[in-house]
Design an enzyme around this catalytic site. Sequence first.
Site, PDB file in Angstrom:
ATOM      1  N   ASN A  83       0.797  -1.234   0.000  1.00  0.00           N
ATOM      2  CA  ASN A  83       0.000   0.000   0.000  1.00  0.00           C
ATOM      3  C   ASN A  83       0.829   1.283   0.000  1.00  0.00           C
ATOM      4  O   ASN A  83       0.297   2.357  -0.247  1.00  0.00           O
ATOM      5  CB  ASN A  83      -0.955   0.011   1.195  1.00  0.00           C
ATOM      6  CG  ASN A  83      -0.268  -0.321   2.496  1.00  0.00           C
ATOM      7  OD1 ASN A  83       0.392  -1.353   2.617  1.00  0.00           O
ATOM      8  ND2 ASN A  83      -0.405   0.542   3.483  1.00  0.00           N
TER       9      ASN A  83
ATOM     10  N   GLN B  92      -4.913  -3.805  -2.080  1.00  0.00           N
ATOM     11  CA  GLN B  92      -4.430  -2.858  -3.093  1.00  0.00           C
ATOM     12  C   GLN B  92      -4.229  -3.533  -4.453  1.00  0.00           C
ATOM     13  O   GLN B  92      -3.748  -2.896  -5.393  1.00  0.00           O
ATOM     14  CB  GLN B  92      -3.109  -2.208  -2.632  1.00  0.00           C
ATOM     15  CG  GLN B  92      -3.202  -1.464  -1.317  1.00  0.00           C
ATOM     16  CD  GLN B  92      -4.006  -0.173  -1.404  1.00  0.00           C
ATOM     17  OE1 GLN B  92      -4.335   0.322  -2.497  1.00  0.00           O
ATOM     18  NE2 GLN B  92      -4.335   0.412  -0.258  1.00  0.00           N
TER      19      GLN B  92
ATOM     20  N   SER C  66     -11.184  -5.175   0.391  1.00  0.00           N
ATOM     21  CA  SER C  66     -11.857  -4.106   1.132  1.00  0.00           C
ATOM     22  C   SER C  66     -12.695  -3.249   0.184  1.00  0.00           C
ATOM     23  O   SER C  66     -12.245  -2.937  -0.925  1.00  0.00           O
ATOM     24  CB  SER C  66     -10.795  -3.240   1.813  1.00  0.00           C
ATOM     25  OG  SER C  66     -11.398  -2.141   2.451  1.00  0.00           O
TER      26      SER C  66
ATOM     27  N   HIS D 281     -13.809   0.027   0.513  1.00  0.00           N
ATOM     28  CA  HIS D 281     -13.567   1.460   0.302  1.00  0.00           C
ATOM     29  C   HIS D 281     -12.310   1.783  -0.496  1.00  0.00           C
ATOM     30  O   HIS D 281     -12.052   2.935  -0.804  1.00  0.00           O
ATOM     31  CB  HIS D 281     -13.591   2.215   1.645  1.00  0.00           C
ATOM     32  CG  HIS D 281     -12.426   2.001   2.550  1.00  0.00           C
ATOM     33  ND1 HIS D 281     -11.500   2.986   2.771  1.00  0.00           N
ATOM     34  CD2 HIS D 281     -12.049   0.952   3.300  1.00  0.00           C
ATOM     35  CE1 HIS D 281     -10.588   2.542   3.647  1.00  0.00           C
ATOM     36  NE2 HIS D 281     -10.918   1.309   3.980  1.00  0.00           N
TER      37      HIS D 281
ATOM     38  N   THR E 259     -25.532  -9.267  12.176  1.00  0.00           N
ATOM     39  CA  THR E 259     -26.465  -8.918  11.103  1.00  0.00           C
ATOM     40  C   THR E 259     -25.707  -8.284   9.946  1.00  0.00           C
ATOM     41  O   THR E 259     -24.866  -7.407  10.150  1.00  0.00           O
ATOM     42  CB  THR E 259     -27.547  -7.951  11.642  1.00  0.00           C
ATOM     43  OG1 THR E 259     -28.221  -8.612  12.704  1.00  0.00           O
ATOM     44  CG2 THR E 259     -28.542  -7.574  10.548  1.00  0.00           C
TER      45      THR E 259
ATOM     46  N   CYS F 141      -3.017   5.018   6.950  1.00  0.00           N
ATOM     47  CA  CYS F 141      -3.884   4.214   7.793  1.00  0.00           C
ATOM     48  C   CYS F 141      -3.166   3.457   8.888  1.00  0.00           C
ATOM     49  O   CYS F 141      -3.728   2.581   9.509  1.00  0.00           O
ATOM     50  CB  CYS F 141      -4.688   3.254   6.927  1.00  0.00           C
ATOM     51  SG  CYS F 141      -3.710   2.509   5.637  1.00  0.00           S
TER      52      CYS F 141
HETATM   53  N1  PMP Z   1      -4.447  -3.880   4.062  1.00  0.00           N
HETATM   54  C1  PMP Z   1      -3.976  -2.945   3.236  1.00  0.00           C
HETATM   55  C2  PMP Z   1      -2.873  -3.288   2.289  1.00  0.00           C
HETATM   56  C3  PMP Z   1      -4.513  -1.649   3.262  1.00  0.00           C
HETATM   57  O1  PMP Z   1      -4.050  -0.722   2.424  1.00  0.00           O
HETATM   58  C4  PMP Z   1      -5.554  -1.357   4.180  1.00  0.00           C
HETATM   59  C5  PMP Z   1      -6.143   0.033   4.264  1.00  0.00           C
HETATM   60  N2  PMP Z   1      -5.207   1.009   4.586  1.00  0.00           N
HETATM   61  C6  PMP Z   1      -6.016  -2.371   5.016  1.00  0.00           C
HETATM   62  C7  PMP Z   1      -5.447  -3.616   4.932  1.00  0.00           C
HETATM   63  C8  PMP Z   1      -7.138  -2.131   6.007  1.00  0.00           C
HETATM   64  O2  PMP Z   1      -8.328  -1.996   5.301  1.00  0.00           O
HETATM   65  P1  PMP Z   1      -9.722  -1.602   6.023  1.00  0.00           P
HETATM   66  O3  PMP Z   1      -9.707  -0.119   6.099  1.00  0.00           O
HETATM   67  O4  PMP Z   1     -10.788  -2.116   5.094  1.00  0.00           O
HETATM   68  O5  PMP Z   1      -9.763  -2.270   7.330  1.00  0.00           O
END
Ligand code: PMP
Length: 366
Positions: A150, A178, A197, A199, A235, A316
Amino acid sequence: MKVYLDNAATTKPLATVVSIVNELMIDDYGNPSSMHAMGLNAEKIIKKSREYVAKALDVEEKEVYFTSGATESNNTAIFGAVNQMKRQRKHIITSKIEHPSVLMCMEKLEQEGFSVTYLNVDKDGIIDVEELKNSIREDTILVSVMAVNNEIGAVEPLNEIYKLKNKYNFIFHTDAVQAFKKISVEQFNMADLITISGHKIHGLKGIGALIVKEDVKIKPLILGGGQERGFRSGTENIVGIASLGAAASFTMHTDRVLELKNKLALELSNIPGIVINNKNAKAPHILNISFTGKRGEVILHELEAKGIYVSTGSACHSNKFGESHVLSAIGMNKNDIGAAIRISLGEFNTEKEIEYVIESIKEIVR
Ligand code: PMP
């Protein structure tokens, strides 16, 4: 001009996602466990989304389990595999450049007495398959290596891990957050357990999936009402699931994203004082650069003042990992790490925006 270039952190939801959300929240808010028509309708929405996700990943529908996102998927994959085999085995292999949602699980397992091998990476962030091969033990439970990093967009040689998996007997997990919708699925869908994921692919936050191949057994992490065929209780997040289905089935124009990234990389590499940190990255959307002698966060705010949104390192992770463990693992020195920013492109970026970014960076450097 507003230019969003932090798509590895999160992405703008697709217009179809927004309208689906609106529709579902107004009319289709039933609980899929309810026996009446509204429940049935909710169940149909889940079924359709599972179909879309399975198709996009070229896996079986029954192998798709919806979760609250990649963090939960990674936790489930790791603890689920370990809990399945912990009586007989005590060893796990991962890489030094995984996301904290993998590395923190490893740390906890080490505290519990498991032994974890952290694979080194080269200057491009690629693991050494020989080192992996030499690290495999008789009691290796799991190999967890991400498909695309990432921070630097390194694409890992998962096919090589797969070959070893057939020879030795471990569970193979990949964090493909990614990679999904960015590189071809054959480069990562051979893993036993696959994390995605919502988003990061223009769906909603708080939704993801873990793919568990039919012949692989791992223990569930979240117990309760038995949703997701007993594998993930709670749920279902219908709106999120529908958004993931819509995003998974949307045709992303990664060739165009790659072209924009290449244009940006080429122009920026000609500016004195800028170093491209991931020259050989195969992922189409991530560019990591350093501004020699400057601080990444200062550049970030200067760009922000011009309406351009980027990130330092990765947005993140917690402070615990502090200065990027990824840039450190590829051998960058402290100054260059502190001077780094990550520019991550997405479906909605345009050539005009990229030209504006190039001009803005030239101005800032001047
Ligand atoms: N793995 C990778 C490689 C990511 O880039 C991210 C998000 N930064 C995550 C895991 C975590 O994803 P989520 O926000 O859906 O928990």
